[in-house]
Design an enzyme around this catalytic site. Structure first.
Site, PDB file in Angstrom:
ATOM      1  CG  HIS A   1     -13.455  -4.008  -7.577  1.00 20.91           C
ATOM      2  ND1 HIS A   1     -14.255  -3.677  -8.661  1.00 20.91           N
ATOM      3  CD2 HIS A   1     -12.174  -3.932  -8.034  1.00 20.91           C
ATOM      4  CE1 HIS A   1     -13.495  -3.427  -9.708  1.00 20.91           C
ATOM      5  NE2 HIS A   1     -12.227  -3.563  -9.367  1.00 20.91           N
TER       6      HIS A   1
HETATM    7  O1  RIB Z   1     -12.777  -7.957 -10.221  1.00 20.57           O
HETATM    8  C1  RIB Z   1     -12.454  -7.384  -8.982  1.00 20.57           C
HETATM    9  C2  RIB Z   1     -12.272  -8.438  -7.935  1.00 20.57           C
HETATM   10  O2  RIB Z   1     -11.198  -9.289  -8.301  1.00 20.57           O
HETATM   11  C3  RIB Z   1     -11.880  -7.843  -6.574  1.00 20.57           C
HETATM   12  O3  RIB Z   1     -12.359  -8.681  -5.559  1.00 20.57           O
HETATM   13  C4  RIB Z   1     -10.382  -7.903  -6.598  1.00 20.57           C
HETATM   14  O4  RIB Z   1      -9.805  -7.973  -5.304  1.00 20.57           O
HETATM   15  C5  RIB Z   1     -10.151  -9.202  -7.332  1.00 20.57           C
HETATM   16  O5  RIB Z   1     -10.278 -10.250  -6.388  1.00 20.57           O
END
Ligand code: RIB
Ligand code: CA
Length: 313
Positions: A243
């Site tokens: 992500h």
């Molecule tokens: O949904 C993914 C996000 O949530 C990413 O930023 C992960 O690190 C958590 O913070």
């Protein structure tokens, strides 16, 4: 070399946050003015420590890390140890940090930096719940027109949610903060699950990190080996979505991504869809087009960039 782009990374490390921070530290196009920690994947006491561990892993104890919000604006705290482990950085064994945590609160740092630096010179890169950003905007609304851009990881629309059927973690944890940010009028670029779910840490890609033969390459691979297991089991994929590094990669090579300017609104009333990012992708409302929402990524190009930059550390 053009003047580096000046950024503040707001983060809740988290293995994917950690890789995003490493990508930024390996990229001379960027100047990290500061890292602000926020409660998210794990409580603040761990996210601020993990941010410092990663800076020291990269040989950058000079980076300033500021402690931020310990809880969301309104909602009760929600964490994700089941994904990230009890330390929030499970996988490699990283030494306790020796670099200091800054005394100043993250929100004061964000306000002071944006007010004192040249208007339009600071980009905010939130990688976790948006609590610190919303507190700064509420504290000093004059920062909004002075912020160059917000490039954030959060939300999901075509892909649904990852915490509830409709909500992604960062937005779900603090939907009220996200509502403040999306109403701020600041130019926003969104990296939602719709794009991050196309950036999978396949075995081949993680092996490329290991093949760097460096401390950073090995640590990145170990972080992702741990991080990906939850999503591999959930989605039945080879690898899990990476992500947060998508935010930093966008700053470096925006052409790796494709999306559309549209309205994003955040659900803050219904418990059923709390934290949902309602994206008017087809332009069926007259709501302002307040965000550039990404939907596609050149995943091979993304991982090639990531591997090359990690190789510089
Ligand atoms: O949904 C993914 C996000 O949530 C990413 O930023 C992960 O690190 C958590 O913070
Ligand atoms: Ca994060």
């Amino acid at each position: 070399m053009p003047i580096p782009r000046r950024i503040i990374i707001d983060t809740d490390p988290g293995q994917d946050d950690a890789v995003a921070i490493l990508l930024a530290l390996g990229s001379p196009e960027l100047e990290i003015v500061g890292i602000t920690a926020v409660a998210g994947n794990v409580p603040l006491g761990l996210t601020e420590k993990n941010a410092r561990k990663i800076c020291e892993l990269a040989g950058r104890p000079d980076i300033k890390v500021y402690p931020g919000a310990v809880r969301p604006l309104v909602r009760r705290p929600v964490t994700a140890e089941h994904v990230h482990g009890k330390t929030g950085l499970d996988g490699p064994s990283l030494p306790e940090p020796t670099m200091p945590l800054q005394e100043q609160h993250a929100v004061d740092f964000i306000v002071e930096t944006v007010m004192n630096e040249e208007s339009g010179s600071i980009t905010l890169c939130p990688l976790g719940p948006l609590t610190n950003i919303a507190l700064a905007l509420n504290r000093e609304p004059r920062i909004a027109p002075r912020i160059r851009e917000i490039v954030l990881m959060g939300g999901g629309f075509f892909e649904g949610g990852n915490v509830t059927p409709t909500a992604e973690f960062n937005i779900y944890v603090d939907p009220h903060a996200a509502d403040v940010v999306f109403h701020s009028g600041i130019p926003i670029v969104v990296m939602p699950l719709d794009v991050t779910h196309k950036a999978l840490t396949t075995a081949k890609r993680v092996q490329a990190f290991r093949a760097l033969g460096s401390k950073v390459g090995e640590a990145a691979a170990a972080l992702l080996d741990f991080f990906e297991r939850f999503d591999e089991e959930k989605y039945g994929t080879d690898g899990g979505p990476l992500h947060d590094p998508c935010v930093i990669a966008y700053l470096l090579r925006p052409e790796l991504f494709n999306g559309r300017q549209c309205n994003v609104a955040v659900e803050i009333a219904s418990e059923l869809t709390m934290g949902m990012t309602v994206v008017d992708w087809w332009g069926v409302t007259d709501r302002p087009k307040n965000a550039l929402v990404m939907r596609d990524i050149d995943a091979d190009g993304f991982f090639a960039l990531l591997t090359e930059r990690l190789g510089r550390l």
